[in-house]
Design an enzyme around this catalytic site. Sequence first.
Site, PDB file in Angstrom:
ATOM      1  N   TYR A  38       0.870  -1.189   0.000  1.00 47.57           N
ATOM      2  CA  TYR A  38       0.000   0.000   0.000  1.00 47.57           C
ATOM      3  C   TYR A  38       0.908   1.240   0.000  1.00 47.57           C
ATOM      4  O   TYR A  38       1.802   1.311  -0.835  1.00 47.57           O
ATOM      5  CB  TYR A  38      -0.953  -0.112   1.211  1.00 47.57           C
ATOM      6  CG  TYR A  38      -2.105   0.841   1.152  1.00 47.57           C
ATOM      7  CD1 TYR A  38      -2.786   1.112  -0.035  1.00 47.57           C
ATOM      8  CD2 TYR A  38      -2.533   1.487   2.303  1.00 47.57           C
ATOM      9  CE1 TYR A  38      -3.844   1.997  -0.071  1.00 47.57           C
ATOM     10  CE2 TYR A  38      -3.603   2.377   2.278  1.00 47.57           C
ATOM     11  CZ  TYR A  38      -4.251   2.636   1.088  1.00 47.57           C
ATOM     12  OH  TYR A  38      -5.281   3.520   1.055  1.00 47.57           O
ATOM     13  N   LYS A  93     -20.507 -19.758 -11.996  1.00 45.31           N
ATOM     14  CA  LYS A  93     -19.615 -19.650 -13.164  1.00 45.31           C
ATOM     15  C   LYS A  93     -18.211 -19.241 -12.698  1.00 45.31           C
ATOM     16  O   LYS A  93     -17.203 -19.724 -13.217  1.00 45.31           O
ATOM     17  CB  LYS A  93     -20.160 -18.629 -14.167  1.00 45.31           C
ATOM     18  CG  LYS A  93     -21.517 -19.003 -14.754  1.00 45.31           C
ATOM     19  CD  LYS A  93     -21.417 -20.023 -15.879  1.00 45.31           C
ATOM     20  CE  LYS A  93     -22.791 -20.462 -16.344  1.00 45.31           C
ATOM     21  NZ  LYS A  93     -22.797 -21.418 -17.441  1.00 45.31           N
TER      22      LYS A  93
HETATM   23  C1  LIG Z   1     -25.642 -23.775 -18.570  1.00 49.93           C
HETATM   24  C2  LIG Z   1     -26.143 -22.431 -18.805  1.00 49.93           C
HETATM   25  O1  LIG Z   1     -25.377 -21.508 -18.998  1.00 49.93           O
HETATM   26  C3  LIG Z   1     -27.569 -22.205 -18.825  1.00 49.93           C
HETATM   27  O2  LIG Z   1     -28.355 -23.149 -18.697  1.00 49.93           O
HETATM   28  O3  LIG Z   1     -27.944 -21.044 -18.984  1.00 49.93           O
HETATM   29 MG   LIG Z   2     -26.274 -19.568 -18.964  1.00 51.07          MG
END
Ligand SMILES: CC(=O)C(=O)O
Ligand SMILES: [Mg+2]
Length: 413
Positions: A38, A93
Amino acid sequence: MSDFKQRALDYHAFPTPGKIAIEITTEAETSEDLSLAYSPGVAEPCREIADNAENVYKYTGKGNTVAVISNGSAVLGLGNLGPMASKPVMEGKALLFKRFANIDSFDIEVTHETPEEFINTVASIADTFGGINLEDIKAPDCFIIEKALQERCNIPIFHDDQHGTAIVTAAAMLNALDIQDKDIAHVVIVCLGAGAAAIACMELLIQCGAKREKIYMLDTKGIVHSRRTDLNEYKTLFANNTDKRTLDDAIEEADVFVGVSGPNLLSTEQLVKMAERPIVFACSNPDPEIKPELAHSVRNDLIMATGRSDYPNQVNNVLCFPFIFRGALDVRAREINQEMKIAAVHAIRALAKEPVPESVLKASGESALTFSRDYIIPRPMDPRLCNKVAKAVAQAAVDSGVAILPMPDHYND
Ligand SMILES: CC(=O)C(=O)O
Ligand SMILES: [Mg+2]
Ligand SMILES: NC(=O)C1=CN([C@@H]2O[C@H](COP(=O)(O)OP(=O)(O)OC[C@H]3O[C@@H](n4cnc5c(N)ncnc54)[C@H](OP(=O)(O)O)[C@@H]3O)[C@@H](O)[C@H]2O)C=CC1
């Protein structure tokens, strides 16, 4: 409450709410550490980046970070649940990016009124990241948004539900057609759904040899045909000059069914009307267009795939997005182009034909997996995916002239 529902809720609630967190990669214990991390030390990389913008890749995490961005307008097959209810999927994700490709990821859920507002928001923050994975944005907005962001941003912008899904569908389809001994140029394809996933899947299958005139696409109003006056420009590309009007009409003697629409929309009566040795990809999540046990109860000559992890043949974009971004980031590709997508199709496809390592069998709870009707595509936890798919994608980026860096040495190990 069902046992599975409770376990899924507990998985998300404990040990801490959610599925991802941020970790520190440097020492940050002593005053000396803090003076480097920092003030005053942090001023040095700031000056270096101000002098030369490329240094941001040297001194920050930008080059290994992908934003997962949604507005929650098409959350899986659950519909328009809005930004907050999409957050578990986007965190998921991010988990998959880290677990399978060691890519750091933030989930960002955007509240907005118009596509322009969404585009402006994402364009304003894009430089923070090495790439942007757009997720669960309904058609046709997703097409406009992706194109505008690709024009405005200098990093790869990739709508996963379009291209990730299309790449995995094409890889699995080419393998399934081989096993069923059918020629892609001759098969009749029924695509239930005419949104983000459907349009991209059918375009990529056409690139792989399918014939546009042999595709019957359906939306909530039935077959997309040339006498309809309510089609958007994306559906119009699939307007078939046909007298068929319903799924019942289209499914008769069809070779292939691709479902990217919603739950339980293909009946056993319709499935029995398909041609011999049919291929059924019921890819809606979480509930497929037809349940595998139901499909298998009326046909013993079919290849069946779903988007789920609890059945064989998981045709799901998880097999693509971590690895296509790994390859793109490794050579700092400016975009994810068609050459890179096609390279991913063939790399994913080829891996299904190789012997499966013990670790994958163990993680899958299987005693054997060999290329066959019940194993047309690799399992997501196959550790070879990362190197093989990312390498093919990175090489395609270099060969097609969109890479800023050369192929990294580690791909030769
Ligand atoms: C797997 C995916 O991205 C969906 O079902 O929207
Ligand atoms: Mg999706
Ligand atoms: N396995 C995988 O990897 C993936 C699976 N999917 C699945 O695909 C589905 C669609 O996602 P996405 O394309 O992003 O969403 P979109 O909202 O962009 O598209 C949904 C499409 O499905 C159509 N549809 C909905 N209900 C019906 C019905 N009863 N009959 C016929 N068509 C119907 C809609 O018709 P209309 O145009 O008339 O509204 C629309 O064309 C979801 O279930 C999702 O989980 C998506 C991405 C990846």
